[in-house]
Structures are given as C-alpha cells and as structure tokens.
Write a protein that holds these residues in place. Structure first.
Motif: not given
Length: 294
Positions: A173-177, A179-187
């Motif tokens: 869950a931490a890894a998914a969170k 990754a989502a944060a990184a993706k959101a930051k990138t996107a």
C-alpha cells in the motif's frame, strides 16, 4: 522348688512306704521327656513367640534341677524327700505345659507349592499391571505434550504468517501510494503564465465565434484590466480566478478539468461567456467601463 519341698517334707515316712514314691525313686524324673513334649507342641515360628520363650526358660531351669536331683545320691536322712521333689517337679511341668496355648494350624502349616505359585503369580501380575499403567500414563503424557507443542507451533506459524502478510500489505500500500504520488506529481500540469501566448491563442479563436479581428483590441483591453492575461491571477477579495476572472473558478470546469493551469481552457470558457452575455468582446468592454465588472 522350695514351696513344693515345704509341702512334701512333713510326711516323709509315709512317702518312703508308698509304692508310688518307690517307683519314682527307681525311675528318674525324665526331664528330657517333658522337654521333648514341650518342643513338639511349640511352633518354631508363631504368633505367641514371647509366651513360648518364657515357658522354655522356665522349663530349662526345671529340667536342669531334675537332672541334678537324679545324679545326686540322696542321703539316708532324706531319701523320700528327693523322690517327692522329683514327682512334684514333673507334675508342675505337665501343668505348665497343658496351660500353654496350642499353636494354630496357620502358624505351623507349611505353605503348599500351589499357594506359593499363586502368590508369586499374583505378585508378578500386580507388577505387570503397575508397569502397564505407568507405561500408559507416560504415553498419554507424551502424546498430550506433543499435541500441545504442535498446536503452539501451528499458532505461532499462523501468527508469523499473518504478521508477514500484514507487513507485505502495508508495504504494498505504501509503495502504491508513493507511486501514485509520484505519478500525480509528474502528470500534474504546471500553470503557465504566458500573456503573449494567451493573446495569440485568443486572436486565433475570434473567427470561430463570428467576430472580426478588430474585436481583439476590445478583448485585449478587457482582460488586461481583469488579470493582465495571467493564468493564475487571483482576486484577493472575491476569489475570482484566471485570465477571465471566473467567480467562482470552478465554473470554468465545464471547458476542461485543467482550468486552473491551462490558459487555453480559460480562454475557451471566457469567449463563450462573452458571446452569451454581451454578444462581442467590445460589448463586454463597454459594460465593464460602465460598471467596473462584466
């Protein structure tokens, strides 16, 4: 001994003439016969050992005294007295022996071979039963201990597996969170304040609304007064946002989800608003000059 002699001595003359006394004189006191009778009747091992031992002690003394009387030659003065003493002693011995309790058959009867075998078999059987019971108890205890250990091991393994699963789920869950944060930051789009680019885009859109190019001068003056053509312009008092100063800013979401960062989305929504409310950019500017808002 002295008591019996005292009773016999006053009638010594009659004792000498008595044939019974003469017979006692001729025959010894036979202490050995009395001893043999006693030993035949007394068991070697019995429940009345104390009484028998006492009687044996008394009889040994009596027999010794009788033998001494036989071996000694009586004097002429007391021939009848010695005979009377011997007879009296034998009578006393018989009385004492008859008073002794008869040994029981249980105390003197030897144990038969069948009884001994039965007793031995019973002992062996009892020992075997005790050994079997001890073995069974030990086996039951060992089985119970093994079952308890197995249950504890299973419970421990289940707890460890559960903890590992929870840790794995938390890590996932931490890894998914992350990754989502990184993706959101990138996107996540970055708001771009580009007044020249925004004006060029607005000019390119006038013809699609049926307006002539001279309407661009009115539009440029209008939105310069509102926001200086900055994408992130915000009115501190009212909260109006963007190049077109939409109030609230969420109205521009009908033109696109990126209304906070994309000046094109803001311009598309603003031109639609002017067309609907004021028919043209110059009409909107005239209203603004008259009311200080549009």
């Amino acid at each position: 001994m002295s008591e019996f002699k005292a009773q016999a001595r006053p009638d010594r003359a009659s004792q000498q003439s008595d044939p019974k006394i003469s017979r006692h004189r001729a025959e010894p006191a036979k202490p050995a016969s009395a001893w043999s009778g006693l030993t035949a009747r007394i068991p070697s091992l019995g429940r009345r050992a104390a009484v028998v031992a006492t009687a044996c002690t008394v009889l040994v003394g009596v027999g010794a005294a009788g033998q001494a009387a036989d071996q000694a030659t009586p004097s002429a003065a007391e021939p009848a007295a010695a005979t009377a003493d011997a007879g009296q002693t034998l009578s006393f011995d018989k009385t004492l022996i008859s008073a002794l309790p008869a040994p029981s058959s249980a105390s003197i009867a030897p144990q038969s071979s069948s009884q001994a075998a039965a007793a031995k078999a019973a002992t062996v059987k009892a020992a075997a039963a005790n050994a079997a019971a001890a073995k069974t108890a030990a086996a039951e205890t060992a089985a119970a201990n093994a079952a308890a250990a197995k249950t504890a091991a299973a419970a421990n393994a289940a707890a460890v597996a559960k903890a590992n699963a929870a840790q794995a789920a938390a890590a996932k869950a931490a890894a998914a969170k992350a990754a989502a944060a990184a993706k959101a930051k990138t996107a996540a789009p970055v708001a771009l304040n580009d007044p020249a680019g925004a004006q060029a885009y607005a000019a390119s859109k006038l013809g699609s609304f049926g307006w002539s190019a001279d309407q661009m001068q009115c539009l440029k003056r209008l939105w310069t007064k509102e926001s200086e053509w900055r994408t992130t312009a915000t009115n501190a008092s009212s909260g109006a946002y963007g190049i077109v100063q939409s109030l609230p800013a969420e109205k521009m979401a009908t033109a696109g989800a990126d209304y906070r960062t994309n000046y094109r989305t803001q311009i598309n929504w603003g031109l639609d608003y002017i067309k609907e409310r004021y028919d043209s950019p110059c009409g909107a500017l005239n209203w603004h000059l008259a009311h200080n808002w549009y």
